[in-house]
Design a protein around this motif. Structure first.
Motif, PDB file in Angstrom:
ATOM      1  N   VAL A 142       0.812  -1.228   0.000  1.00  0.00           N
ATOM      2  CA  VAL A 142       0.000   0.000   0.000  1.00  0.00           C
ATOM      3  C   VAL A 142       0.839   1.268   0.000  1.00  0.00           C
ATOM      4  CG1 VAL A 142      -1.942  -1.132   1.165  1.00  0.00           C
ATOM      5  CG2 VAL A 142      -0.185   0.030   2.536  1.00  0.00           C
ATOM      6  N   ARG A 143       2.161   1.140  -0.109  1.00  0.00           N
ATOM      7  CA  ARG A 143       2.988   2.346   0.016  1.00  0.00           C
ATOM      8  C   ARG A 143       2.719   3.349  -1.111  1.00  0.00           C
ATOM      9  NH1 ARG A 143       8.021  -0.839  -1.804  1.00  0.00           N
ATOM     10  NH2 ARG A 143       8.346  -1.302   0.397  1.00  0.00           N
ATOM     11  N   GLY A 144       2.427   2.835  -2.311  1.00  0.00           N
ATOM     12  CA  GLY A 144       2.130   3.742  -3.414  1.00  0.00           C
ATOM     13  C   GLY A 144       0.868   4.541  -3.159  1.00  0.00           C
ATOM     14  N   LYS A 145      -0.137   3.873  -2.604  1.00  0.00           N
ATOM     15  CA  LYS A 145      -1.389   4.550  -2.299  1.00  0.00           C
ATOM     16  C   LYS A 145      -1.183   5.645  -1.264  1.00  0.00           C
ATOM     17  CE  LYS A 145      -4.936   1.914  -1.608  1.00  0.00           C
ATOM     18  NZ  LYS A 145      -5.871   0.949  -0.962  1.00  0.00           N
ATOM     19  N   TYR A 146      -0.401   5.352  -0.234  1.00  0.00           N
ATOM     20  CA  TYR A 146      -0.198   6.353   0.816  1.00  0.00           C
ATOM     21  C   TYR A 146       0.768   7.451   0.384  1.00  0.00           C
ATOM     22  CZ  TYR A 146      -3.312   4.188   4.051  1.00  0.00           C
ATOM     23  OH  TYR A 146      -4.462   3.727   4.631  1.00  0.00           O
ATOM     24  N   GLN A 147       1.678   7.129  -0.518  1.00  0.00           N
ATOM     25  CA  GLN A 147       2.490   8.186  -1.113  1.00  0.00           C
ATOM     26  C   GLN A 147       1.578   9.153  -1.874  1.00  0.00           C
ATOM     27  OE1 GLN A 147       5.520  10.013  -1.019  1.00  0.00           O
ATOM     28  NE2 GLN A 147       6.581   8.077  -1.388  1.00  0.00           N
ATOM     29  N   ALA A 148       0.619   8.587  -2.607  1.00  0.00           N
ATOM     30  CA  ALA A 148      -0.315   9.423  -3.361  1.00  0.00           C
ATOM     31  C   ALA A 148      -1.247  10.195  -2.430  1.00  0.00           C
ATOM     32  CB  ALA A 148      -1.125   8.562  -4.324  1.00  0.00           C
ATOM     33  N   TYR A 149      -1.702   9.554  -1.342  1.00  0.00           N
ATOM     34  CA  TYR A 149      -2.560  10.262  -0.387  1.00  0.00           C
ATOM     35  C   TYR A 149      -1.830  11.473   0.201  1.00  0.00           C
ATOM     36  CZ  TYR A 149      -6.068   6.505  -0.258  1.00  0.00           C
ATOM     37  OH  TYR A 149      -7.061   5.596  -0.576  1.00  0.00           O
ATOM     38  N   LEU A 311      -6.524  10.447  -8.120  1.00  0.00           N
ATOM     39  CA  LEU A 311      -6.613   9.483  -9.219  1.00  0.00           C
ATOM     40  C   LEU A 311      -5.412   8.539  -9.191  1.00  0.00           C
ATOM     41  CD1 LEU A 311      -7.893   8.450 -11.841  1.00  0.00           C
ATOM     42  CD2 LEU A 311      -6.651  10.249 -13.064  1.00  0.00           C
ATOM     43  N   ALA A 312      -4.227   9.087  -8.921  1.00  0.00           N
ATOM     44  CA  ALA A 312      -3.027   8.251  -8.810  1.00  0.00           C
ATOM     45  C   ALA A 312      -3.168   7.247  -7.678  1.00  0.00           C
ATOM     46  CB  ALA A 312      -1.791   9.121  -8.605  1.00  0.00           C
ATOM     47  N   ALA A 313      -3.769   7.681  -6.562  1.00  0.00           N
ATOM     48  CA  ALA A 313      -3.962   6.778  -5.421  1.00  0.00           C
ATOM     49  C   ALA A 313      -4.849   5.593  -5.801  1.00  0.00           C
ATOM     50  CB  ALA A 313      -4.569   7.538  -4.239  1.00  0.00           C
ATOM     51  N   LEU A 365       2.803   9.217  -8.706  1.00  0.00           N
ATOM     52  CA  LEU A 365       3.257   7.921  -9.209  1.00  0.00           C
ATOM     53  C   LEU A 365       4.780   7.840  -9.250  1.00  0.00           C
ATOM     54  CD1 LEU A 365       0.714   7.651 -12.156  1.00  0.00           C
ATOM     55  CD2 LEU A 365       0.834   6.061 -10.227  1.00  0.00           C
ATOM     56  N   GLY A 366       5.412   8.941  -9.668  1.00  0.00           N
ATOM     57  CA  GLY A 366       6.874   8.970  -9.725  1.00  0.00           C
ATOM     58  C   GLY A 366       7.513   8.862  -8.363  1.00  0.00           C
ATOM     59  N   TYR A 367       6.918   9.503  -7.366  1.00  0.00           N
ATOM     60  CA  TYR A 367       7.438   9.423  -6.000  1.00  0.00           C
ATOM     61  C   TYR A 367       7.373   7.991  -5.476  1.00  0.00           C
ATOM     62  CZ  TYR A 367       7.551  14.533  -5.360  1.00  0.00           C
ATOM     63  OH  TYR A 367       7.838  15.875  -5.449  1.00  0.00           O
ATOM     64  N   ALA A 368       6.321   7.267  -5.835  1.00  0.00           N
ATOM     65  CA  ALA A 368       6.197   5.875  -5.389  1.00  0.00           C
ATOM     66  C   ALA A 368       7.125   4.951  -6.173  1.00  0.00           C
ATOM     67  CB  ALA A 368       4.744   5.418  -5.541  1.00  0.00           C
ATOM     68  N   TYR A 369       7.284   5.219  -7.454  1.00  0.00           N
ATOM     69  CA  TYR A 369       8.052   4.337  -8.340  1.00  0.00           C
ATOM     70  C   TYR A 369       9.559   4.444  -8.105  1.00  0.00           C
ATOM     71  CZ  TYR A 369       9.386   2.195 -12.872  1.00  0.00           C
ATOM     72  OH  TYR A 369       9.915   1.399 -13.859  1.00  0.00           O
ATOM     73  N   SER A 370      10.045   5.659  -7.903  1.00  0.00           N
ATOM     74  CA  SER A 370      11.494   5.892  -7.860  1.00  0.00           C
ATOM     75  C   SER A 370      12.229   5.041  -6.824  1.00  0.00           C
ATOM     76  CB  SER A 370      11.788   7.377  -7.629  1.00  0.00           C
ATOM     77  OG  SER A 370      11.365   8.148  -8.719  1.00  0.00           O
ATOM     78  N   PRO A 371      11.865   5.101  -5.529  1.00  0.00           N
ATOM     79  CA  PRO A 371      12.646   4.340  -4.548  1.00  0.00           C
ATOM     80  C   PRO A 371      12.490   2.837  -4.674  1.00  0.00           C
ATOM     81  CG  PRO A 371      10.767   5.402  -3.497  1.00  0.00           C
ATOM     82  CD  PRO A 371      10.820   5.913  -4.892  1.00  0.00           C
TER      83      PRO A 371
END
Length: 453
Positions: A142-149, A311-313, A365-371
């Motif tokens: 769920v890290r991508g979702k919370y990065q987007a939140y 939308l990204a979330a 999306l980029g913030y979640a994808y990069s690391p």
């Protein structure tokens, strides 16, 4: 303590109050990062009138700000590895807040430029650390979702700042200074200090398993008190402890390829995004719209930003992030081109709204994808260097925009920006690694027998 097993112990936690408070703190930092990053763009049209500065001078100030962002990004990665994620997040937020406050007392373009460069260094540094911090503190699934939140909440800083600017800048010759005072309120992140935990994965990467275990036990106790007994974590995977990641580490193939890809991602995102956000008010004013109308139109378009992050979330953990990024990048190019081809106020607002919607979704999306493309050893360094190079690239971006505008007119700027976004979308489609399988692999761990937290 042989191994803290931080990744697996964090991955099996249900989302709890701990995660929500952490989300609130990171979102607060993002809010004022997004607020402060646009303060010069919203005050530049007024300064053109008051100080008689030219489009070229606006370009130079903006360019130097991105040099500051590059330096801040690279330094942040090193400091975060040395001092920890939590402490560096607080320090970088304090840094940009102090220099935004100083910007309010600028007496000429040179002094404002110096303060904006230092502010920008802090903004980029804070962003790098926040991205890494969320990646290491939330369950993989769920890290991508919370990065987007976090971006959904934080991005509200952009329309709020633009609306604040549209309200206060026209009031008097000095009221543009209030915009910078507003941006400095990020300093108040210190109020969250006691609610934030240091990343146990950072402790673990340094071989300090006892400290990692202590933080994990504290987190697990609070989660278990809320949700009951926790499932057992998967067995640990042994890794060599790392105390320092030298820059030459990125020359290794496993780090070099993702660093190069992410550099392309952040170069095209930076030039594309700031091509719109930094220049729209000034270019609209130069094309005959009043300062008040140009700032107001841009403020209305940025209302789409939080919706884009939301939308990204919705899609980030359901689909491959690389394909989401490629799709969003293509849509930005199309909508941005249409934005630049019209002078109808309604269409400017509509297409500007869509640009902001998809741009901020792309950023989340980029913030979640990069690391995700790095292991713990290379995460801070790889993320910071690629993000920093992206920001550095825009030292040339404003100069290119100014040259295109002066030589070929308003629309040429938007052809250039649309092309930049398409380059990024194509690079991600062809070379971007898939990460969804690695994220979803943690799901079966939650099926194990529960044990006491």
């Amino acid at each position: 303590m042989q191994h803290a097993n931080a990744l697996n112990r964090l991955d099996r936690l249900p989302v709890s109050r701990f995660h929500k408070v952490t989300l609130l703190a990171v979102s607060f930092a993002y809010f004022f990062e997004f607020a402060d990053i646009n303060t010069f763009a919203t005050t530049a049209p007024k300064l053109v009138d008051l100080w008689g500065i030219s489009v070229d001078q606006v370009a130079y100030v903006t360019s130097l700000s991105f040099v500051g962002m590059f330096l801040g990004s690279v330094v942040a990665g090193t400091v975060a590895d040395r001092l920890g994620r939590k402490r560096t997040l607080l320090l970088t937020t304090l840094f940009f807040g102090v220099f935004s406050f100083a910007s309010a007392f600028s007496w000429d373009l040179v002094s404002l430029t110096v303060f904006r460069v230092l502010t920008s260094a802090g903004l980029a540094a804070m962003t790098v650390v926040a991205v890494i911090y969320v990646n290491e503190m939330y369950p993989s699934a769920v890290r991508g979702k919370y990065q987007a939140y976090a971006i959904v909440i934080g991005i509200c800083g952009t329309p709020v700042t633009n609306l604040v600017a549209s309200g206060v800048v026209p009031l008097a010759d000095w009221t543009w200074r209030l915009v910078y005072l507003w941006g400095s309120l990020g300093i108040l992140l210190v109020l969250f200090t006691r609610h934030l935990k240091e990343s146990p994965r950072w402790h673990e990467s340094r071989g300090d398993h006892a400290s990692a275990d202590a933080v994990l036990r504290d987190i697990e106790a609070s989660v278990a008190a809320e949700h009951g007994p926790l499932p057992a974590p998967a067995p640990p995977v042994e890794e060599e402890p790392v105390t320092k990641a030298p820059l030459r580490l990125l020359l290794q193939r496993k780090y070099l390829l993702p660093t190069l890809l992410l550099t392309v991602l952040w170069v095209t995102q930076t030039i594309g995004f700031f091509g719109y956000s930094s220049w729209a008010p000034t270019l609209l004013a130069k094309e005959g719209f009043s300062v008040e109308k140009s700032v107001f139109y841009v403020a209305l378009t940025t209302v789409g930003a939080p919706l884009g992050s939301y939308l990204a979330a919705l899609v980030t953990d359901r689909f491959e992030r690389k394909w989401c990024l490629a799709a969003f990048g293509t849509l930005i190019a199309v909508c941005g081109l249409l934005y630049g081809l019209t002078f109808n106020p309604v269409l400017i607002i509509v297409f500007g709204f869509l640009v902001n919607l998809f741009e901020r979704g792309y950023t989340a999306l980029g913030y979640a994808y990069s690391p995700e493309l790095f292991d713990t050893r290379g995460r801070s360094l790889g993320t910071s260097v690629s993000y920093g190079l992206g920001r550095l690239s825009n030292a040339a971006g404003p100069l290119i925009v100014a040259a295109l505008y002066n030589a070929h007119g308003y629309r040429s700027v938007f052809y250039f920006i649309a092309g930049t976004w398409l380059v990024g979308a194509i690079a991600l489609s062809v070379f971007g690694p898939r990460t969804r399988a690695a994220r979803t692999a943690v799901a079966p761990r939650r099926e194990q027998d529960p044990v006491a937290g």
